[in-house]
Design an enzyme around this catalytic site. Structure first.
Site, mmCIF file in Angstrom:
data_model
loop_
_atom_site.group_PDB
_atom_site.id
_atom_site.type_symbol
_atom_site.label_atom_id
_atom_site.label_comp_id
_atom_site.label_asym_id
_atom_site.label_seq_id
_atom_site.Cartn_x
_atom_site.Cartn_y
_atom_site.Cartn_z
ATOM 1 N N LYS A 1 0.823 -1.214 0.000
ATOM 2 C CA LYS A 1 0.000 0.000 0.000
ATOM 3 C C LYS A 1 0.859 1.267 0.000
ATOM 4 O O LYS A 1 0.444 2.308 -0.495
ATOM 5 C CB LYS A 1 -0.930 0.018 1.219
ATOM 6 C CG LYS A 1 -1.769 -1.226 1.440
ATOM 7 C CD LYS A 1 -2.755 -1.479 0.330
ATOM 8 C CE LYS A 1 -3.888 -2.425 0.699
ATOM 9 N NZ LYS A 1 -3.523 -3.841 0.854
HETATM 10 C C1 LIG Z 1 -4.237 -5.022 0.511
HETATM 11 C C2 LIG Z 1 -3.445 -6.247 0.455
HETATM 12 C C3 LIG Z 1 -3.738 -7.249 -0.486
HETATM 13 C C4 LIG Z 1 -4.917 -7.175 -1.431
HETATM 14 O O1 LIG Z 1 -4.767 -6.131 -2.374
HETATM 15 P P1 LIG Z 1 -6.028 -5.565 -3.169
HETATM 16 O O2 LIG Z 1 -5.521 -4.387 -3.926
HETATM 17 O O3 LIG Z 1 -7.039 -5.185 -2.134
HETATM 18 O O4 LIG Z 1 -6.523 -6.658 -4.033
HETATM 19 C C5 LIG Z 1 -2.891 -8.352 -0.543
HETATM 20 N N1 LIG Z 1 -1.849 -8.482 0.304
HETATM 21 C C6 LIG Z 1 -1.558 -7.538 1.220
HETATM 22 C C7 LIG Z 1 -0.394 -7.754 2.133
HETATM 23 C C8 LIG Z 1 -2.334 -6.391 1.322
HETATM 24 O O5 LIG Z 1 -2.029 -5.460 2.240
#
Ligand SMILES: *Cc1c(COP(=O)(O)O)cnc(C)c1O
Length: 479
Positions: free
Chosen positions: A112
């Site tokens: 993120k």
């Molecule tokens: C948010 C997240 C995901 C999923 O990603 P999306 O964009 O919601 O599909 C997978 N792995 C981790 C570690 C995340 O923080």
């Protein structure tokens, strides 16, 4: 450069408007018109650039109102010493064809950060560019990792405050501590007695409350916006790392510019994998298949197999909590794409969903979906077995979300046909020590990130817990 709502292709918006608003007025998501894609020559040119310059080149194509100087300034600051790797998002090969794209070298140790280190800068500039709005309240629903990354990205950004909702008891201990110890006068964190879907619905309800939005704007000059991956400002920076990874493969001699690759993405809200899809469909990156990896909340996998989106009755808490999601908001953008930009068709599907809790694509749209996507799921046990396997055979420790991805790739036979397979590695294993302990039997995590060590001593400042129907009141209570 025009942006449309997924539910209405007649009205257009600028990129700055799309970012400032987050969600279109009709409840749809913003999607850009298609512009000429990157050529093999341009992909080759990206090879000699660092990550920051790649980001400026790629994002600039879809952010017309931002100058190259603005984007350069943002990229220089967003992808700097706050990342603990000089390549920002390095590729790590575990064999000749499997490359892990490590997206967790940022300050909160999950992918993120790749978007949320730059998005607040884009958003606050977008607010200035759109003029009439003075400040913004960012509301976020998180399944664990977005919350901290958004708090980190937005804390101390002037003129912006941020509120985060997360499922109380539904995030890992470290994820909880990361959010609960967040300092800053412009941040608010609420645990919600419910699951992630409840948090997301609660936040969406605040967004669709026109009377509240009008009051905020009239009395406080505050616009509501979102830092969830429904915001275009989140998705665009994520496209960058897929194209950057491709450039890296060219640089490493694994492919010649133009050769196809596959990508495998552990998926929850469908943001990260959609960014990969955009890398292909908007930018022209030669990606053959998108392998959608789910945990046992396998709504997306079933959707890809059947063309019917049906969350079903059960929500399961797993060891990959950031993927414990059954209403993946970004799917609406995919619906728009597989329906050839027909807003009325998307609106009909979303209306079906609101009325019956499910919807089905037409046979033509289903075929389009299946031409690009394949999917499968991994159980918590399979996830832990995959973590062991990668450790034993490759000396590589991955987090449970990344392990879901490789377990699924393995099930489906990827890497396939001699093509490289890029696996999105979405978090550091240090974020999930309980699962690592279960998977490996002993504590093999020896060198935790400095921010995690510091966090152990930091005071818990964010203690509020609310009911699902108390989210609205909690937000209103800020004013
Ligand atoms: C948010 C997240 C995901 C999923 O990603 P999306 O964009 O919601 O599909 C997978 N792995 C981790 C570690 C995340 O923080």
């Amino acid at each position: 450069m025009k942006y449309y709502s997924t539910r209405n292709e007649k009205e257009t918006y600028t990129a700055a408007q799309a970012m400032a608003m987050g969600l279109a007025p009709d409840g749809g998501l913003f999607v850009p018109e298609r512009i000429p894609t990157v050529t093999a020559a341009e992909l080759n040119a990206l090879c000699s650039m660092d990550y920051r310059s790649r980001a400026v080149d790629i994002m600039g194509r879809y952010l017309e109102e931002f100058s190259a100087e603005e984007l350069e300034y943002f990229a220089q600051h967003a992808y700097a010493e706050n990342f603990d790797h000089p390549d920002v998002a390095p590729l790590r090969f575990t064999d000749d064809r499997t490359a892990f794209l490590e997206l967790w070298h940022g300050p909160t140790c999950a992918f993120k950060d790749m978007a949320l280190q730059i998005m607040p800068r884009l958003l606050s500039r977008a607010l200035r560019k759109t003029g009439e709005m003075k400040t913004a309240l960012i509301l976020v629903a998180t399944s664990g990792d977005t919350g901290k990354a958004a708090l980190e990205g937005f804390c101390d950004v002037p003129g912006v405050s941020i509120g985060v909702t997360y499922p109380h008891g539904g995030v890992s201990d470290i994820q909880f501590k990361q959010m609960a110890t967040q300092a800053g006068s412009n941040v608010h964190v609420w645990g919600v007695r419910g699951n992630f879907d409840d948090c997301q619905t609660g936040v969406k309800n605040v967004f669709s409350d026109d009377e509240f939005a009008a009051k905020l704007l009239d009395e406080y000059s505050i616009a509501l916006s979102s830092a969830n991956s429904i915001n275009w400002g989140r998705l665009l920076p994520q496209v960058v790392y897929y194209i950057s990874a491709y450039a890296q493969l060219v640089l490493d001699g694994k492919v010649v510019a133009g050769d196809p690759i596959d990508v495998c993405v552990p998926t929850g809200n469908f943001g990260n994998i959609l960014a990969a899809y955009y890398a292909k469909t908007l930018f022209g990156a030669p990606i053959r298949k998108f392998v959608c990896a789910s945990n046992v909340n396998d709504v997306l996998t079933r959707f890809i197999a059947t063309g019917t989106y049906d969350p079903g009755p059960t929500f399961t808490v797993t060891n990959s909590p950031s993927m414990d999601i059954r209403k993946s908001s970004n799917v609406e953008r995919l619906l728009w794409a597989v329906n050839d930009g027909d807003g009325a068709a998307v609106k009909k599907l979303m209306d079906d969903f609101a009325a019956t809790g499910r919807y089905s694509l037409s046979p033509a749209a289903t075929a389009k979906l299946q031409a690009d996507f394949v999917g499968a799921f991994a159980t918590p046990e399979e996830t832990e077995a995959e973590m062991r396997l990668l450790h034993d055979h490759c000396g590589y420790i991955v987090d449970p979300h990344t392990a879901v991805a490789t377990a699924v790739a393995r099930k489906l036979g990827y890497p396939k046909d001699g093509l490289p397979c890029v696996v999105a590695a979405t978090a550091t294993p240090y974020k999930f020590p309980e699962t690592c302990l279960r998977a490996f039997g002993t504590d093999i995590l020896t060198d935790p990130p400095a921010s995690f060590v510091a966090m152990e001593k930091a005071p818990i400042t964010q203690k509020q817990v609310v009911d699902v129907d108390g989210i609205d009141a909690a937000v209103r209570a800020l004013f």
